[in-house]
Design a protein around this motif. Structure first.
Motif, PDB file in Angstrom:
ATOM      1  N   VAL A  51       3.422 -55.787  27.098  1.00  0.00           N
ATOM      2  CA  VAL A  51       2.538 -54.618  27.208  1.00  0.00           C
ATOM      3  C   VAL A  51       2.424 -54.158  28.655  1.00  0.00           C
ATOM      4  CG1 VAL A  51       0.233 -53.701  26.706  1.00  0.00           C
ATOM      5  CG2 VAL A  51       1.131 -55.565  25.328  1.00  0.00           C
ATOM      6  N   TYR A  52       2.522 -52.868  28.844  1.00  0.00           N
ATOM      7  CA  TYR A  52       2.245 -52.260  30.149  1.00  0.00           C
ATOM      8  C   TYR A  52       0.940 -51.478  30.025  1.00  0.00           C
ATOM      9  CZ  TYR A  52       7.291 -52.891  31.021  1.00  0.00           C
ATOM     10  OH  TYR A  52       8.553 -53.399  31.175  1.00  0.00           O
ATOM     11  N   GLN A  53       0.101 -51.574  31.051  1.00  0.00           N
ATOM     12  CA  GLN A  53      -1.111 -50.749  31.083  1.00  0.00           C
ATOM     13  C   GLN A  53      -0.981 -49.805  32.263  1.00  0.00           C
ATOM     14  OE1 GLN A  53      -4.905 -52.874  30.409  1.00  0.00           O
ATOM     15  NE2 GLN A  53      -3.683 -54.744  30.347  1.00  0.00           N
ATOM     16  N   GLN A  54      -1.034 -48.530  31.979  1.00  0.00           N
ATOM     17  CA  GLN A  54      -0.903 -47.545  33.056  1.00  0.00           C
ATOM     18  C   GLN A  54      -2.264 -46.884  33.273  1.00  0.00           C
ATOM     19  OE1 GLN A  54       1.319 -43.819  32.366  1.00  0.00           O
ATOM     20  NE2 GLN A  54       2.409 -44.234  34.284  1.00  0.00           N
ATOM     21  N   ASP A  55      -2.943 -47.287  34.328  1.00  0.00           N
ATOM     22  CA  ASP A  55      -4.256 -46.704  34.642  1.00  0.00           C
ATOM     23  C   ASP A  55      -4.073 -45.508  35.564  1.00  0.00           C
ATOM     24  OD1 ASP A  55      -6.020 -48.648  33.302  1.00  0.00           O
ATOM     25  OD2 ASP A  55      -5.112 -50.074  34.706  1.00  0.00           O
ATOM     26  N   PHE A  56      -4.827 -44.472  35.285  1.00  0.00           N
ATOM     27  CA  PHE A  56      -4.697 -43.254  36.104  1.00  0.00           C
ATOM     28  C   PHE A  56      -6.011 -42.472  36.052  1.00  0.00           C
ATOM     29  CE2 PHE A  56      -4.481 -40.133  32.652  1.00  0.00           C
ATOM     30  CZ  PHE A  56      -4.213 -40.963  31.566  1.00  0.00           C
ATOM     31  N   LYS A  57      -6.149 -41.576  36.990  1.00  0.00           N
ATOM     32  CA  LYS A  57      -7.317 -40.690  37.012  1.00  0.00           C
ATOM     33  C   LYS A  57      -6.839 -39.270  36.758  1.00  0.00           C
ATOM     34  CE  LYS A  57     -10.378 -43.035  40.382  1.00  0.00           C
ATOM     35  NZ  LYS A  57     -10.109 -44.362  39.952  1.00  0.00           N
ATOM     36  N   ALA A  58      -7.677 -38.496  36.079  1.00  0.00           N
ATOM     37  CA  ALA A  58      -7.315 -37.094  35.838  1.00  0.00           C
ATOM     38  C   ALA A  58      -8.581 -36.253  35.845  1.00  0.00           C
ATOM     39  CB  ALA A  58      -6.589 -36.970  34.506  1.00  0.00           C
ATOM     40  N   ARG A  59      -8.422 -34.992  36.185  1.00  0.00           N
ATOM     41  CA  ARG A  59      -9.552 -34.073  36.239  1.00  0.00           C
ATOM     42  C   ARG A  59      -9.683 -33.351  34.901  1.00  0.00           C
ATOM     43  NH1 ARG A  59     -12.612 -31.741  40.545  1.00  0.00           N
ATOM     44  NH2 ARG A  59     -11.931 -33.628  41.599  1.00  0.00           N
ATOM     45  N   SER A  60     -10.904 -33.378  34.340  1.00  0.00           N
ATOM     46  CA  SER A  60     -11.112 -32.700  33.060  1.00  0.00           C
ATOM     47  C   SER A  60     -11.380 -31.215  33.279  1.00  0.00           C
ATOM     48  CB  SER A  60     -12.294 -33.327  32.330  1.00  0.00           C
ATOM     49  OG  SER A  60     -13.490 -33.036  33.026  1.00  0.00           O
ATOM     50  N   PHE A  61     -11.351 -30.453  32.210  1.00  0.00           N
ATOM     51  CA  PHE A  61     -11.589 -28.993  32.291  1.00  0.00           C
ATOM     52  C   PHE A  61     -12.969 -28.685  32.871  1.00  0.00           C
ATOM     53  CE2 PHE A  61     -13.706 -30.108  28.404  1.00  0.00           C
ATOM     54  CZ  PHE A  61     -14.766 -29.236  28.316  1.00  0.00           C
ATOM     55  N   ASP A  62     -13.952 -29.645  32.669  1.00  0.00           N
ATOM     56  CA  ASP A  62     -15.312 -29.401  33.157  1.00  0.00           C
ATOM     57  C   ASP A  62     -15.583 -30.141  34.468  1.00  0.00           C
ATOM     58  OD1 ASP A  62     -15.232 -31.855  31.887  1.00  0.00           O
ATOM     59  OD2 ASP A  62     -17.027 -31.568  30.673  1.00  0.00           O
ATOM     60  N   GLY A  63     -14.501 -30.438  35.190  1.00  0.00           N
ATOM     61  CA  GLY A  63     -14.633 -30.933  36.563  1.00  0.00           C
ATOM     62  C   GLY A  63     -14.946 -32.411  36.715  1.00  0.00           C
ATOM     63  N   LYS A  64     -14.877 -33.173  35.611  1.00  0.00           N
ATOM     64  CA  LYS A  64     -15.140 -34.619  35.715  1.00  0.00           C
ATOM     65  C   LYS A  64     -13.858 -35.349  36.114  1.00  0.00           C
ATOM     66  CE  LYS A  64     -18.823 -35.185  32.286  1.00  0.00           C
ATOM     67  NZ  LYS A  64     -18.780 -34.029  31.361  1.00  0.00           N
ATOM     68  N   THR A  65     -14.018 -36.454  36.841  1.00  0.00           N
ATOM     69  CA  THR A  65     -12.871 -37.323  37.082  1.00  0.00           C
ATOM     70  C   THR A  65     -12.861 -38.371  35.978  1.00  0.00           C
ATOM     71  OG1 THR A  65     -13.011 -36.965  39.444  1.00  0.00           O
ATOM     72  CG2 THR A  65     -11.765 -38.885  38.730  1.00  0.00           C
ATOM     73  N   LEU A  66     -11.823 -38.330  35.153  1.00  0.00           N
ATOM     74  CA  LEU A  66     -11.740 -39.249  34.021  1.00  0.00           C
ATOM     75  C   LEU A  66     -10.802 -40.402  34.366  1.00  0.00           C
ATOM     76  CD1 LEU A  66     -11.242 -36.644  31.132  1.00  0.00           C
ATOM     77  CD2 LEU A  66     -13.392 -37.689  31.888  1.00  0.00           C
ATOM     78  N   GLU A  67     -11.170 -41.595  33.890  1.00  0.00           N
ATOM     79  CA  GLU A  67     -10.275 -42.746  34.063  1.00  0.00           C
ATOM     80  C   GLU A  67      -9.539 -42.967  32.763  1.00  0.00           C
ATOM     81  OE1 GLU A  67     -11.951 -46.179  35.882  1.00  0.00           O
ATOM     82  OE2 GLU A  67     -12.958 -44.962  37.416  1.00  0.00           O
ATOM     83  N   GLY A  68      -8.232 -42.836  32.835  1.00  0.00           N
ATOM     84  CA  GLY A  68      -7.414 -42.966  31.637  1.00  0.00           C
ATOM     85  C   GLY A  68      -6.561 -44.219  31.670  1.00  0.00           C
ATOM     86  N   LYS A  69      -6.132 -44.634  30.479  1.00  0.00           N
ATOM     87  CA  LYS A  69      -5.225 -45.789  30.375  1.00  0.00           C
ATOM     88  C   LYS A  69      -4.193 -45.520  29.283  1.00  0.00           C
ATOM     89  CE  LYS A  69      -6.959 -50.176  30.269  1.00  0.00           C
ATOM     90  NZ  LYS A  69      -6.524 -50.939  31.435  1.00  0.00           N
ATOM     91  N   ASN A  70      -2.947 -45.367  29.690  1.00  0.00           N
ATOM     92  CA  ASN A  70      -1.863 -45.324  28.699  1.00  0.00           C
ATOM     93  C   ASN A  70      -1.414 -46.760  28.458  1.00  0.00           C
ATOM     94  OD1 ASN A  70      -1.813 -42.478  28.665  1.00  0.00           O
ATOM     95  ND2 ASN A  70      -0.383 -42.400  30.397  1.00  0.00           N
TER      96      ASN A  70
END
Ligand code: AHN
Ligand code: ZN
Length: 331
Positions: free
Chosen positions: A85-104
Motif C-alpha cells: 500500500v502507498y499512502q499519498q498525503d497532499f493538501k488542496a484548496r477547496s472552492f470555499d477557500g479551505k485547505t483540505l488534507e487529502g490522502k490517496n
C-alpha cells in the motif's frame, strides 16, 4: 522379407509415437489456455459488506474523524491481505477557500509486473446534500453509499480475490480522495468550477505515487451500486479510450450483463478519469450510472440524504465486480 517387415513396424511405431506427441502438446496447450482464463468468482456479499463498513464510519468528509478512521481501515484491509500500500498525503484548496488534507491510497497487486492496469474509485463522501428535496439539508453531509463507497467496495473485493489467486498482470487499485468537495449547487456553475471536483485525482495524475508511473489502461468506478444501475458509453471515456470501452462492454455482455452495460450514449461527466487521461496520459474510462430520466443525468438519489445503504443492490455490485475480474484475468 523380415527386414521389410521390421522397417514397416518401425515406421508404424514412429507414426504412432508422433501422433501421441502431438496429442500431448495439444493437451498442454489446452491446459495453458484454461489456466490463462481462470477467473476467480467475485463475491457480491463480501463487496456489499465493504460498502456497509465504509458507511458505518459516517460521512467520510475531509477533516473529520470518520474520514481519518476510514483511511486507516483501508490501509489495514490491504496490508492484512499482504498487498503493498502507498499512502499519498497532499493538501488542496477547496472552492470555499479551505485547505483540505487529502490522502490517496494505492494498493499494488503484483507490484513488480511491468504490464499493469489501473482500477479506481473515490473514497471521500460529499459534505453537502445540495440536491436534496429538503433545502434544510443542503449543507448536511451524505452517506455516499453509492456515490463513493460502492465503487470502493467492489475494488476491495477484487483486491481480496487477487490476493488469493494472482492475475498475470500488475493491478493498481487507486482510492482517490477529495473527489466530491466540488462547489456547492447554490453557486452558479462557472467556467473553472469543474476544476473544484476531483482534487485527489488531479494531484495524483500530475504527481503519481511512483515517478513515471504508467499503465496500459484505467477504469474508474463511480456510483455503480444502486438498484437498477445501467451504464452507457460516457462521452470523455469514448473520446480518450474507445478501445477500453469496447473491451469492457464486450466482456460484460459475454458474461450476461448486457442489461447493465448498454451500448448507448452515457452523457459526459467531468470525473476523475478526465484528469488521468489529461495529465497522466493513461487511457481511462468511467463506468458511471447514467439515468436519462433525471435532470442531473445521475442516479435518482445523487447528492441527497437518500444516498444510503437501502439503495445498494448486490446485483449491480456483482455486474461490475465480475466484469472487472474478467477484464483483469484475461489480460
Ligand atoms: C461534476 O459535477 C463536474 N462532476 C461530478 C462528478 C461526481 C460527483 N461524481 C460523483 N460525484
Ligand atoms: Zn458526488
Amino acid at each position: 522379407m523380415r527386414i521389410k517387415f521390421l522397417s514397416i513396424a518401425i515406421m508404424l511405431l514412429l507414426i504412432a509415437s508422433c501422433g501421441d506427441n502431438e496429442q500431448q502438446t495439444a493437451k498442454v496447450h489446452r491446459k495453458a489456455e484454461v489456466k490463462k482464463v481462470f477467473v476467480p468468482q467475485f463475491n457480491a456479499d463480501s463487496a456489499y459488506k465493504y460498502v456497509a463498513e465504509q458507511v458505518a464510519f459516517g460521512p467520510r468528509v475531509p477533516g473529520t474523524d470518520a474520514h481519518k478512521q476510514c483511511a486507516t481501515y483501508f490501509v489495514n484491509f490491504f496490508e492484512n491481505l499482504n498487498i503493498k500500500v502507498y499512502q499519498q498525503d497532499f493538501k488542496a484548496r477547496s472552492f470555499d477557500g479551505k485547505t483540505l488534507e487529502g490522502k490517496n491510497i494505492i494498493a499494488a497487486i503484483n507490484p513488480d509486473a511491468e504490464k499493469r492496469i489501473l482500477l479506481s474509485a473515490h473514497w471521500d463522501s460529499r459534505p453537502f446534500a445540495d440536491h436534496d428535496a429538503d433545502e434544510s439539508k443542503h449543507y448536511t453531509p451524505i452517506d455516499g453509499a453509492n456515490d463513493g463507497a460502492s465503487g470502493v467496495g467492489v475494488l476491495m473485493e477484487i483486491a481480496r480475490q487477487m490476493s488469493i489467486s494472482k492475475p498475470n498482470i500488475g493491478v493498481d487499485i487507486i482510492l482517490f480522495d477529495l473527489e466530491d468537495y466540488g462547489q456547492h449547487a447554490s453557486i452558479e456553475r462557472s467556467a473553472n468550477g469543474e476544476e473544484t471536483w476531483c482534487l485527489g485525482s488531479q494531484h495524483w495524475a500530475k504527481d503519481p505515487h511512483i515517478a513515471g508511473y504508467d499503465a496500459q489502461f484505467g477504469i474508474l468506478l463511480d456510483m455503480i451500486g444502486a438498484e437498477g444501475a445501467t451504464f452507457g458509453h460516457e462521452y470523455y471515456s469514448n473520446q480518450y479510450a474507445p478501445g477500453v470501452i469496447a473491451k469492457v462492454w464486450r466482456i460484460a455482455k459475454s458474461i450476461g450483463y448486457g442489461d447493465v452495460f448498454k451500448d448507448e450514449n452515457g452523457g459526459g461527466v467531468l470525473d476523475d478519469h478526465v484528469f488521468i487521461n489529461k495529465y497522466a496520459y493513461i487511457p481511462t474510462i468511467d463506468i458511471i450510472h447514467h439515468s436519462p430520466s433525471t435532470t442531473s443525468g445521475f442516479f435518482e438519489h445523487w447528492h441527497t440524504m437518500e444516498d444510503n445503504m437501502d439503495k445498494i443492490s448486490k446485483y449491480s455490485l456483482n455486474a461490475v465486480g465480475e466484469t472487472l475480474m474478467h477484464v483483469a484475468y484475461k489480460e
